[in-house]
Write a protein that holds these residues in place. Structure first.
Motif, PDB file in Angstrom:
ATOM      1  N   MET A   1     -34.755  -4.409  89.117  1.00 26.72           N
ATOM      2  CA  MET A   1     -35.490  -3.986  87.923  1.00 26.72           C
ATOM      3  C   MET A   1     -36.787  -3.280  88.328  1.00 26.72           C
ATOM      4  O   MET A   1     -37.490  -3.735  89.219  1.00 26.72           O
ATOM      5  CB  MET A   1     -35.833  -5.193  87.061  1.00 26.72           C
ATOM      6  CG  MET A   1     -34.632  -5.939  86.501  1.00 26.72           C
ATOM      7  SD  MET A   1     -33.761  -5.021  85.225  1.00 26.72           S
ATOM      8  CE  MET A   1     -34.941  -5.073  83.911  1.00 26.72           C
ATOM      9  N   ILE A   2     -37.076  -2.190  87.646  1.00 27.02           N
ATOM     10  CA  ILE A   2     -38.308  -1.452  87.903  1.00 27.02           C
ATOM     11  C   ILE A   2     -39.500  -2.266  87.414  1.00 27.02           C
ATOM     12  O   ILE A   2     -39.499  -2.787  86.303  1.00 27.02           O
ATOM     13  CB  ILE A   2     -38.264  -0.077  87.199  1.00 27.02           C
ATOM     14  CG1 ILE A   2     -37.149   0.797  87.804  1.00 27.02           C
ATOM     15  CG2 ILE A   2     -39.613   0.635  87.268  1.00 27.02           C
ATOM     16  CD1 ILE A   2     -37.339   1.116  89.276  1.00 27.02           C
ATOM     17  N   THR A   3     -40.531  -2.372  88.265  1.00 23.05           N
ATOM     18  CA  THR A   3     -41.754  -3.096  87.887  1.00 23.05           C
ATOM     19  C   THR A   3     -42.979  -2.190  87.870  1.00 23.05           C
ATOM     20  O   THR A   3     -44.045  -2.608  87.422  1.00 23.05           O
ATOM     21  CB  THR A   3     -42.017  -4.264  88.852  1.00 23.05           C
ATOM     22  OG1 THR A   3     -42.149  -3.747  90.185  1.00 23.05           O
ATOM     23  CG2 THR A   3     -40.893  -5.282  88.794  1.00 23.05           C
ATOM     24  N   LEU A  36     -44.732  -3.683  82.927  1.00 16.79           N
ATOM     25  CA  LEU A  36     -44.603  -2.634  83.938  1.00 16.79           C
ATOM     26  C   LEU A  36     -45.969  -2.023  84.240  1.00 16.79           C
ATOM     27  O   LEU A  36     -46.665  -1.574  83.332  1.00 16.79           O
ATOM     28  CB  LEU A  36     -43.666  -1.514  83.454  1.00 16.79           C
ATOM     29  CG  LEU A  36     -42.224  -1.580  83.944  1.00 16.79           C
ATOM     30  CD1 LEU A  36     -41.515  -2.768  83.331  1.00 16.79           C
ATOM     31  CD2 LEU A  36     -41.509  -0.301  83.616  1.00 16.79           C
ATOM     32  N   ARG A  93     -38.391  -1.168  93.351  1.00 18.35           N
ATOM     33  CA  ARG A  93     -38.855  -1.462  91.993  1.00 18.35           C
ATOM     34  C   ARG A  93     -39.916  -0.477  91.501  1.00 18.35           C
ATOM     35  O   ARG A  93     -40.492  -0.672  90.435  1.00 18.35           O
ATOM     36  CB  ARG A  93     -39.393  -2.892  91.921  1.00 18.35           C
ATOM     37  CG  ARG A  93     -38.307  -3.922  92.167  1.00 18.35           C
ATOM     38  CD  ARG A  93     -38.871  -5.324  92.181  1.00 18.35           C
ATOM     39  NE  ARG A  93     -37.826  -6.303  92.408  1.00 18.35           N
ATOM     40  CZ  ARG A  93     -37.172  -6.938  91.441  1.00 18.35           C
ATOM     41  NH1 ARG A  93     -37.445  -6.669  90.184  1.00 18.35           N
ATOM     42  NH2 ARG A  93     -36.249  -7.819  91.734  1.00 18.35           N
ATOM     43  N   VAL A 114     -36.573   4.847  83.239  1.00 15.18           N
ATOM     44  CA  VAL A 114     -36.575   3.468  83.748  1.00 15.18           C
ATOM     45  C   VAL A 114     -35.199   2.841  83.557  1.00 15.18           C
ATOM     46  O   VAL A 114     -34.687   2.155  84.457  1.00 15.18           O
ATOM     47  CB  VAL A 114     -37.680   2.634  83.071  1.00 15.18           C
ATOM     48  CG1 VAL A 114     -37.506   1.143  83.361  1.00 15.18           C
ATOM     49  CG2 VAL A 114     -39.057   3.100  83.534  1.00 15.18           C
ATOM     50  N   ARG A 115     -34.588   3.080  82.423  1.00 11.24           N
ATOM     51  CA  ARG A 115     -33.241   2.533  82.186  1.00 11.24           C
ATOM     52  C   ARG A 115     -32.251   3.051  83.222  1.00 11.24           C
ATOM     53  O   ARG A 115     -31.400   2.310  83.715  1.00 11.24           O
ATOM     54  CB  ARG A 115     -32.766   2.882  80.780  1.00 11.24           C
ATOM     55  CG  ARG A 115     -33.431   2.063  79.703  1.00 11.24           C
ATOM     56  CD  ARG A 115     -32.910   2.449  78.332  1.00 11.24           C
ATOM     57  NE  ARG A 115     -33.612   1.720  77.293  1.00 11.24           N
ATOM     58  CZ  ARG A 115     -33.798   2.165  76.067  1.00 11.24           C
ATOM     59  NH1 ARG A 115     -33.293   3.343  75.704  1.00 11.24           N
ATOM     60  NH2 ARG A 115     -34.457   1.450  75.178  1.00 11.24           N
ATOM     61  N   ALA A 117     -32.942   4.107  86.260  1.00 10.15           N
ATOM     62  CA  ALA A 117     -33.260   3.484  87.549  1.00 10.15           C
ATOM     63  C   ALA A 117     -32.750   2.047  87.582  1.00 10.15           C
ATOM     64  O   ALA A 117     -32.183   1.595  88.587  1.00 10.15           O
ATOM     65  CB  ALA A 117     -34.758   3.532  87.799  1.00 10.15           C
ATOM     66  N   ASP A 118     -32.943   1.322  86.497  1.00  9.35           N
ATOM     67  CA  ASP A 118     -32.458  -0.064  86.428  1.00  9.35           C
ATOM     68  C   ASP A 118     -30.933  -0.125  86.493  1.00  9.35           C
ATOM     69  O   ASP A 118     -30.368  -1.133  86.923  1.00  9.35           O
ATOM     70  CB  ASP A 118     -32.954  -0.748  85.149  1.00  9.35           C
ATOM     71  CG  ASP A 118     -34.410  -1.165  85.235  1.00  9.35           C
ATOM     72  OD1 ASP A 118     -34.942  -1.267  86.369  1.00  9.35           O
ATOM     73  OD2 ASP A 118     -35.025  -1.394  84.171  1.00  9.35           O
ATOM     74  N   ALA A 119     -30.269   0.948  86.067  1.00 11.08           N
ATOM     75  CA  ALA A 119     -28.809   0.992  86.113  1.00 11.08           C
ATOM     76  C   ALA A 119     -28.292   1.422  87.490  1.00 11.08           C
ATOM     77  O   ALA A 119     -27.089   1.484  87.693  1.00 11.08           O
ATOM     78  CB  ALA A 119     -28.282   1.939  85.035  1.00 11.08           C
ATOM     79  N   THR A 168     -36.652   6.882  92.807  1.00 14.50           N
ATOM     80  CA  THR A 168     -37.146   5.563  93.179  1.00 14.50           C
ATOM     81  C   THR A 168     -37.850   5.665  94.522  1.00 14.50           C
ATOM     82  O   THR A 168     -37.534   6.510  95.356  1.00 14.50           O
ATOM     83  CB  THR A 168     -36.011   4.535  93.277  1.00 14.50           C
ATOM     84  OG1 THR A 168     -35.060   4.988  94.233  1.00 14.50           O
ATOM     85  CG2 THR A 168     -35.338   4.314  91.921  1.00 14.50           C
TER      86      THR A 168
END
Length: 202
Positions: A1-3, A36, A93, A114-115, A117-119, A168
């Motif tokens: 998950m991206i932080t 975030l 992240r 972000v979605r 990247a999280d995927a 990323t």
């Protein structure tokens, strides 16, 4: 998950357009989850106007470049600055976004990236819609060019500029380089909407 999310904006004498860019960006970043961390860096590139002052006044971090660098090297200055400031986050992240000072992003611009990247996407390249028509003689040529490269899979990279590609931190710092791709995927035709690049299998 991206932080954490860092946004870099190269700007050369963009005092006229930068305020609208930063206002739209602020709206887009407010749409992100509050936990975030987010940072914005404007690289004032050999400016002779008030670009740097306007960026500071809007709350952005500002790097002033006085050297004659390529746009890629100018973006790299901003990327390194952001990554140093976000280095307390794991590299996988941290998401770097980039846009131009004369661009107004959509409200969901950051959320969509972000979605992705999280995927599992390492990088996304995108386009920007023109906010005005071209000259009468240029518009048909422009439309014809776009028609030759569009396909169900995407737009054929005609405007995929790596400098504007969200990426990323782990992909940016990979020894083997950023993800390779032969074509961009499909996406909705909105400013900087993004053309997903498949994650390279390691």
């Amino acid at each position: 998950m991206i932080t954490s999310v860092g946004v870099l904006i190269p700007a050369r004498d963009e005092g006229t357009d930068l305020p609208a860019c930063l206002r739209a960006l602020a709206v887009a970043l407010r749409e992100l989850p509050p936990e975030l961390e987010r940072r914005v860096c404007v690289v004032a590139d050999r400016c002779r106007d008030d670009t740097a002052e306007l960026a500071r006044g809007a709350g952005a971090e500002v790097l002033v470049n006085t050297r004659d660098l390529t746009i890629g090297a100018t973006r790299a200055l901003g990327a390194r600055h952001l990554l140093r400031g976000l280095d307390h986050h794991a590299s996988a992240r941290t998401l770097l976004l980039s846009t131009d000072a004369d661009t107004v992003v959509d409200r969901d611009w950051a959320v969509r990236h972000v979605r992705r990247a999280d995927a599992g996407w390492d990088a996304v390249a995108g386009t920007a819609k023109l906010n005005a028509r071209l000259a009468a003689t240029a518009q048909p040529r422009y439309e014809a060019l776009l028609a030759t490269v569009r396909s169900p899979a995407g737009h054929g990279n005609v405007y995929c500029r790596s400098g504007r590609a969200p990426i990323t931190r782990s992909a940016a710092s990979s020894r083997s380089g950023p993800p390779r791709t032969t074509t961009c995927g499909a996406a909705s035709p909105t400013p900087d909407s993004g053309w997903p690049m498949p994650r390279r299998r390691r």
